[in-house]
Design a protein around this motif. Structure first.
Motif, short mmCIF file in Angstrom:
data_model
loop_
_atom_site.label_atom_id
_atom_site.label_comp_id
_atom_site.label_asym_id
_atom_site.label_seq_id
_atom_site.Cartn_x
_atom_site.Cartn_y
_atom_site.Cartn_z
N LYS B 62 -27.19 36.82 66.43
CA LYS B 62 -26.88 38.07 67.11
C LYS B 62 -25.39 38.21 67.36
CE LYS B 62 -28.13 38.21 71.43
NZ LYS B 62 -28.81 38.38 72.72
N ASN B 63 -24.74 37.13 67.67
CA ASN B 63 -23.34 37.23 68.05
C ASN B 63 -22.38 37.14 66.89
OD1 ASN B 63 -23.06 37.31 71.13
ND2 ASN B 63 -24.69 35.87 70.78
N ARG B 64 -22.87 36.63 65.77
CA ARG B 64 -22.09 36.68 64.54
C ARG B 64 -20.68 36.15 64.69
NH1 ARG B 64 -22.69 42.23 61.57
NH2 ARG B 64 -24.53 41.72 60.39
N LEU B 65 -20.57 35.07 65.42
CA LEU B 65 -19.23 34.53 65.60
C LEU B 65 -18.98 33.32 64.72
CD1 LEU B 65 -18.48 34.68 69.40
CD2 LEU B 65 -17.31 35.84 67.57
N VAL B 66 -20.07 32.65 64.35
CA VAL B 66 -19.89 31.43 63.57
C VAL B 66 -20.02 31.78 62.11
CG1 VAL B 66 -20.71 29.10 63.20
CG2 VAL B 66 -20.90 30.12 65.44
N PHE B 67 -18.92 31.58 61.40
CA PHE B 67 -18.90 31.95 59.98
C PHE B 67 -19.47 30.83 59.13
CE2 PHE B 67 -15.98 35.71 59.60
CZ PHE B 67 -16.03 36.02 60.93
N PRO B 68 -20.01 31.17 57.98
CA PRO B 68 -20.55 30.10 57.13
C PRO B 68 -19.43 29.18 56.66
CG PRO B 68 -20.94 32.25 56.15
CD PRO B 68 -20.22 32.50 57.42
N GLY B 69 -19.72 27.89 56.69
CA GLY B 69 -18.72 26.94 56.26
C GLY B 69 -17.69 26.62 57.32
N GLU B 70 -17.80 27.27 58.47
CA GLU B 70 -16.79 27.03 59.50
C GLU B 70 -17.01 25.68 60.17
OE1 GLU B 70 -16.79 30.12 62.36
OE2 GLU B 70 -14.77 29.61 63.07
N LYS B 71 -15.93 25.08 60.60
CA LYS B 71 -16.06 23.80 61.29
C LYS B 71 -16.25 24.05 62.78
CE LYS B 71 -13.66 20.17 60.04
NZ LYS B 71 -12.55 19.27 59.73
N VAL B 72 -17.35 23.51 63.29
CA VAL B 72 -17.68 23.74 64.69
C VAL B 72 -17.80 22.40 65.39
CG1 VAL B 72 -19.43 24.61 66.25
CG2 VAL B 72 -18.92 25.86 64.18
N LEU B 73 -17.14 22.29 66.54
CA LEU B 73 -17.18 21.04 67.27
C LEU B 73 -18.24 21.15 68.37
CD1 LEU B 73 -15.73 18.33 67.52
CD2 LEU B 73 -14.18 19.39 69.14
N LEU B 74 -19.15 20.18 68.43
CA LEU B 74 -20.17 20.21 69.47
C LEU B 74 -19.71 19.29 70.60
CD1 LEU B 74 -23.29 19.62 67.21
CD2 LEU B 74 -22.33 21.79 67.89
N ALA B 75 -19.63 19.83 71.79
CA ALA B 75 -19.22 19.01 72.92
C ALA B 75 -20.48 18.46 73.57
CB ALA B 75 -18.43 19.86 73.91
N VAL B 76 -20.73 17.18 73.35
CA VAL B 76 -21.97 16.58 73.82
C VAL B 76 -21.67 15.60 74.94
CG1 VAL B 76 -23.93 15.17 73.15
CG2 VAL B 76 -23.01 16.82 71.55
N SER B 77 -22.22 15.86 76.11
CA SER B 77 -21.97 14.94 77.21
C SER B 77 -23.07 13.89 77.29
CB SER B 77 -21.95 15.71 78.52
OG SER B 77 -23.24 16.25 78.76
N GLY B 78 -24.13 14.07 76.53
CA GLY B 78 -25.24 13.14 76.61
C GLY B 78 -26.36 13.66 77.49
N GLY B 79 -26.09 14.69 78.27
CA GLY B 79 -27.11 15.22 79.14
C GLY B 79 -28.14 16.02 78.37
N PRO B 80 -29.19 16.51 79.04
CA PRO B 80 -30.27 17.17 78.31
C PRO B 80 -29.85 18.41 77.54
CG PRO B 80 -30.61 17.29 80.69
CD PRO B 80 -29.51 16.35 80.47
#
Lengths: 103, 533
Positions: B62-80
């Motif tokens: 819906k938000n169309r912000l993530v382009f195909p092939g784009e590099k996305v960083l996931l910020a994972v704290s370990g929580g649920p």
């Protein structure tokens, strides 16, 4: 008057709730026999008296669990099972997950 | 708000009826229901999984912000929530997903044990647990320690903006282009392979210091440490001192969040990521919304809790989990075995009123127990919030941004009769009565700068500034927004702030000063009216 047999219950604590139980996540407990079948309300009191190591107010509020703690009975939401009035059966699996630490 | 009152009456009646043992899933009407989400919707296991996954895809689509092939960083704290995010991305990128997700993820974890007073063994264990989870995902990951905040360069505080472009057309073109490149490869498999090659499936060198290229680290005292951790015991101590210098837990939590965000931004920039995905759930964002109003961040609510946060320019922060309540996430994790690691935070086991954030969380969660639509109501309200004035400066010379949180400054001053004005007036009045210790040193600083500015313009500047001017000159406070001001004021000494913040503060103050001095020579077509301090 029929005495109900002692029932064994499998308890699990997750999401940080285990901190209140010395970090131990799984407990196999045997509830002593009593005339009425055990219900969740009595289980909570039993846990408070026998398993809870510290800060009871972070787990139990009044007669029910503190808001923010989810209870699963055999992998189902306890709201569908009657919440505090659900009657425990032998080999039931009760899971308490704290949702208060987001992540 | 009137709606909330009426709705809550219905809710309390509705809850009694829901307490009945309902048997069937409301969607497929066949399988037994497993859980209730929202007010009374009962789902069975499979329908719930479908619903959960669909919501994630819909959010991204819906938000169309993530382009195909784009590099996305996931910020994972370990929580649920963040573990669930990682799991969804994993599933979405796997081969068996219908209509695979199309971006290239990486993982970053900020290890905050130093701020919470954890021992090294505890921290090592947690990091080891997390590493095993990250390795199974197959994405490149990096673990950044909070101590590395002392090696950050001051450029992390600057926002980089490019010219605004038509987003919708760009997105469609990008998708079309990507699909074409997939089709023109000889076999479909090649397409999958090219994407896979770009994501290096090997683990990043997590032990090497992330910031070793900017080696401010003291080389001498860290011999035993170097092998295991990319930071020195002095840096750990510096972090502890920084947090110990704050009197209230509220300020500590805010400072921790700010430092964490800077570390994530820095990681994203040097590794070439253009988007960062955070795992904030609906519940957490509702808490954040109310807490931020209490903290004085009301003007920035849309950015702090919205889906996308564009204030850093080149890096956009997005929150794809923002429609999931904490309950849904916890259930999903339990039912489908999503691994997560519990890490105690600053406010674990703290009393209810220990901090504003903690109190707000407890308030909302309690309210939610009796009125299950609380969180979603707050969420819907937050969706309707739109910034009144433009939140992102079109060019970074025009409007000034806060030193710590990068929000646009001066918003509070646009209204004549605002609460902020009243506060600043009373502050000025109370300060003018105090002896001017601060003023004396600031004038010597200005003289010193005046001598040197003929020789050096921007860089280096006066040699004495970084050592002497740690005092609270009025100019320093003008670099911060209201809430960041409150956080920094809570510290006993400004020296404890990491170097990069102080450096950037100096840089901006020198710029303002020089701008003031050359004001009359600037072309009048430049619109500088709002930013004159």
């Amino acid at each position: 008057m029929k005495m109900a047999a002692p029932i064994s219950i499998h308890l699990e604590f997750g999401g940080g709730a285990e901190l209140l139980f010395d970090g131990v996540k799984t407990h196999h407990v045997t509830l002593p026999s009593q005339s009425e079948p055990w219900d969740v309300k009595q289980l909570l009191e039993w846990i408070k008296a026998n398993l809870l190591k510290e800060r009871p107010e972070l787990f139990i509020q009044g007669t029910t669990v503190r808001p923010g703690i989810l209870v699963l009975i055999n992998d189902a939401d306890w709201e569908l099972m009657g919440e505090l009035d659900y009657k425990l059966q032998d080999q039931d699996n009760i899971v308490f997950i704290s949702t208060l630490h987001g992540g | 708000m009137c709606d909330l009152d009426e709705g809550s009456n219905e809710d309390s009646m509705g809850r009694d009826s829901v307490k009945r043992i309902s048997s069937k899933c409301m969607k497929c009407k066949e399988s037994p229901a497993l859980l209730i989400i929202r007010v009374g919707d009962a789902f069975c296991r499979n329908c719930f999984k479908e619903y959960f996954v669909h919501k994630f895809r819909a959010m991204l689509g819906k938000n169309r912000l993530v382009f195909p092939g784009e590099k996305v960083l996931l910020a994972v704290s370990g929580g649920p929530s963040s573990s669930s995010l990682l799991f969804q991305v994993q599933e979405g990128l796997s081969h068996k997903a219908s209509k695979k997700l199309r971006f290239v993820p990486g993982i970053v974890h900020i290890e905050e044990g130093a701020a919470c007073g954890k021992t090294l063994e505890e921290r090592t264990k947690i990091v080891a647990d997390l590493k095993s989870i990250f390795s199974t995902s197959g994405f490149p990951f990096v673990i950044v320690y909070l101590e590395e905040v002392f090696s950050l360069p001051s450029s992390v505080l600057q926002s980089i903006f490019s010219l605004p472009t038509e987003k919708d057309d760009l997105y469609k073109d990008a998708v079309a282009g990507f699909m074409q490149s997939c089709h023109t490869s000889v076999k479909k498999n090649l397409c999958h392979e090219t994407v896979a090659q770009e994501t290096t499936l090997t683990e990043d060198h997590t032990h090497a210091s992330l910031l070793s290229t900017h080696a401010h680290a003291n080389e001498t005292s860290i011999s035993a440490f170097r092998g295991k951790f990319p930071f020195s015991p002095e840096q750990t101590e510096a972090v502890e001192k920084l947090f110990a210098s704050m009197k209230t837990l509220t300020a500590k939590e805010e400072m921790l969040q700010t430092l964490r965000k800077h570390l994530i931004l820095y990681t994203a920039r040097i590794k070439g990521y253009s988007k960062v995905m955070m795992g904030d759930s609906c519940t957490r964002l509702a808490v954040k919304l109310l807490a931020n109003i209490c903290l004085g961040r009301g003007a920035f609510l849309a950015m702090d809790t919205g889906f996308s946060d564009p204030r850093h320019g080149d890096i956009t922060i997005i929150r794809p989990m923002r429609e999931y309540s904490a309950k849904e996430i916890a259930f999903y994790n339990k039912l489908f075995g999503v691994p997560s690691v519990f890490t105690a935070g600053l406010n674990t086991k703290a009393p209810e009123k220990a901090s504003i954030q903690h109190l707000t969380e407890s308030f909302i969660v309690k309210l939610q127990a009796d009125f299950p639509s609380t969180v979603s109501t707050i969420y819907r309200t937050s969706e309707k919030l739109n910034p009144r004035y433009s939140q992102t400066p079109a060019d970074d010379k025009g409007t000034e941004t806060c030193l710590l949180c990068s929000c646009v400054l001066g918003i509070e001053l646009r209204d004549e009769a605002s609460a902020f004005r009243a506060i600043s007036i009373s502050e000025e009045l109370s300060q003018s009565k105090k002896p001017e210790g601060g003023q004396v040193s600031s004038s010597t600083m200005e003289e010193c700068c005046a001598e040197n500015k003929m020789e050096t313009l921007e860089s280096s500047g006066c040699s004495c500034q970084s050592r002497e001017r740690r005092n609270t000159t009025p100019d320093f406070w003008s670099l911060l927004c209201y809430s960041c001001k409150l956080v920094v004021k809570d510290m006993t000494s400004l020296d404890l702030l990491p170097e990069y913040i102080l450096e950037e503060a100096n840089r901006r103050q020198r710029r303002t000063q020089i701008k003031r001095e050359i004001q009359e020579y600037l072309l009048t077509s430049e619109d500088d009216a709002d930013t004159a301090p």
